[in-house]
Write a protein that holds these residues in place. Structure first.
Motif, PDB file in Angstrom:
ATOM      1  N   THR A   1      -4.783 -10.970  -2.915  1.00  0.00           N
ATOM      2  CA  THR A   1      -5.160 -10.406  -1.619  1.00  0.00           C
ATOM      3  C   THR A   1      -5.732 -11.493  -0.725  1.00  0.00           C
ATOM      4  O   THR A   1      -6.843 -11.384  -0.179  1.00  0.00           O
TER       5      THR A   1
ATOM      6  N   THR B   1       1.234  -6.652   4.787  1.00  0.00           N
ATOM      7  CA  THR B   1       1.395  -6.978   3.374  1.00  0.00           C
ATOM      8  C   THR B   1       2.354  -6.034   2.660  1.00  0.00           C
ATOM      9  O   THR B   1       2.812  -6.343   1.575  1.00  0.00           O
ATOM     10  N   GLY B   2       2.647  -4.901   3.286  1.00  0.00           N
ATOM     11  CA  GLY B   2       3.578  -3.980   2.655  1.00  0.00           C
ATOM     12  C   GLY B   2       4.989  -4.515   2.579  1.00  0.00           C
ATOM     13  O   GLY B   2       5.699  -4.265   1.610  1.00  0.00           O
TER      14      GLY B   2
ATOM     15  N   GLN C   1       1.082 -14.700   2.629  1.00  0.00           N
ATOM     16  CA  GLN C   1       0.174 -13.917   1.806  1.00  0.00           C
ATOM     17  C   GLN C   1       0.337 -14.275   0.344  1.00  0.00           C
ATOM     18  O   GLN C   1       1.396 -14.711  -0.100  1.00  0.00           O
TER      19      GLN C   1
ATOM     20  N   TYR D   1     -11.162  -4.144  -0.993  1.00  0.00           N
ATOM     21  CA  TYR D   1     -10.147  -3.288  -0.381  1.00  0.00           C
ATOM     22  C   TYR D   1      -8.998  -3.179  -1.362  1.00  0.00           C
ATOM     23  O   TYR D   1      -8.384  -4.176  -1.716  1.00  0.00           O
ATOM     24  N   THR D   2      -8.670  -1.961  -1.756  1.00  0.00           N
ATOM     25  CA  THR D   2      -7.747  -1.788  -2.869  1.00  0.00           C
ATOM     26  C   THR D   2      -6.328  -1.412  -2.451  1.00  0.00           C
ATOM     27  O   THR D   2      -5.418  -1.468  -3.254  1.00  0.00           O
ATOM     28  N   ARG D   3      -6.100  -1.019  -1.229  1.00  0.00           N
ATOM     29  CA  ARG D   3      -4.756  -0.640  -0.807  1.00  0.00           C
ATOM     30  C   ARG D   3      -3.865  -1.878  -0.754  1.00  0.00           C
ATOM     31  O   ARG D   3      -4.267  -2.931  -0.306  1.00  0.00           O
ATOM     32  N   SER D   4      -2.644  -1.698  -1.207  1.00  0.00           N
ATOM     33  CA  SER D   4      -1.733  -2.844  -1.283  1.00  0.00           C
ATOM     34  C   SER D   4      -1.036  -3.117   0.039  1.00  0.00           C
ATOM     35  O   SER D   4      -0.513  -4.209   0.246  1.00  0.00           O
ATOM     36  N   ARG D   5      -1.007  -2.132   0.926  1.00  0.00           N
ATOM     37  CA  ARG D   5      -0.322  -2.315   2.203  1.00  0.00           C
ATOM     38  C   ARG D   5      -1.353  -2.271   3.322  1.00  0.00           C
ATOM     39  O   ARG D   5      -2.010  -1.258   3.537  1.00  0.00           O
TER      40      ARG D   5
ATOM     41  N   THR E   1      -6.338  -1.192   9.127  1.00  0.00           N
ATOM     42  CA  THR E   1      -5.932  -0.200   8.146  1.00  0.00           C
ATOM     43  C   THR E   1      -5.117   0.940   8.736  1.00  0.00           C
ATOM     44  O   THR E   1      -4.602   1.772   7.992  1.00  0.00           O
TER      45      THR E   1
ATOM     46  N   ARG F   1      -0.243 -11.929  -2.548  1.00  0.00           N
ATOM     47  CA  ARG F   1      -0.621 -10.542  -2.777  1.00  0.00           C
ATOM     48  C   ARG F   1      -1.455 -10.303  -4.024  1.00  0.00           C
ATOM     49  O   ARG F   1      -2.396  -9.517  -3.989  1.00  0.00           O
ATOM     50  N   PRO F   2      -1.150 -10.968  -5.144  1.00  0.00           N
ATOM     51  CA  PRO F   2      -2.018 -10.673  -6.298  1.00  0.00           C
ATOM     52  C   PRO F   2      -3.483 -10.978  -6.026  1.00  0.00           C
ATOM     53  O   PRO F   2      -4.367 -10.320  -6.597  1.00  0.00           O
TER      54      PRO F   2
END
Length: 122
Positions: free
Chosen positions: A76, A52-53, A71, A26-30, A99, A73-74
């Motif tokens: 995920t 995560t946004g 979290q 899953y590539t979306r950051s938020r 999502t 984040r780097p």
């Protein structure tokens, strides 16, 4: 999309555990990430989520003050630090990705689920 949980196990009352949930594909950051638990006596219960946004968090009343969601984040990866555990915290813990929403503890709002990890408090 694949979610892989780890960190479950058995612990005595008052002890601590840290669950991890790694997200792959899953590539979306938020995204909204949540932790749920299920027991034979209850439906799947949402206990914490983090967006995560912005890092906003929310907890169910049953775990507030004892559990912390965070979290990395780097990587995920989302964690659930569980302190002051009680026997009623026992169950299968699932992480999930939502999502289309930015905050919810409703299972129907989550699209992807991990396989679950068992937590037993005695």
């Amino acid at each position: 999309v694949q979610l892989v949980e780890s960190g479950g196990g058995s612990v005595q009352t008052g002890g601590s555990l840290r669950l991890s949930c790694a997200v792959f594909g899953y590539t979306r950051s938020r995204v909204l990430m949540g932790w749920f638990r299920q027991t034979p006596a209850k439906e799947r219960e949402g206990i914490a989520h983090i967006y995560t946004g912005g890092g906003s968090q929310y907890y169910a009343t049953s775990v507030k003050g004892r559990f912390t969601i965070s979290q990395d984040r780097p990587k995920t990866t989302v964690y659930l630090q569980m302190n002051s555990l009680k026997p009623e915290d026992s169950g299968i813990y699932y992480c999930a990705v939502g999502t289309y929403v930015v905050g919810s503890l409703e299972a129907d709002d989550y699209n992807y689920w991990g396989q679950g990890t068992q937590v037993t408090v005695s």
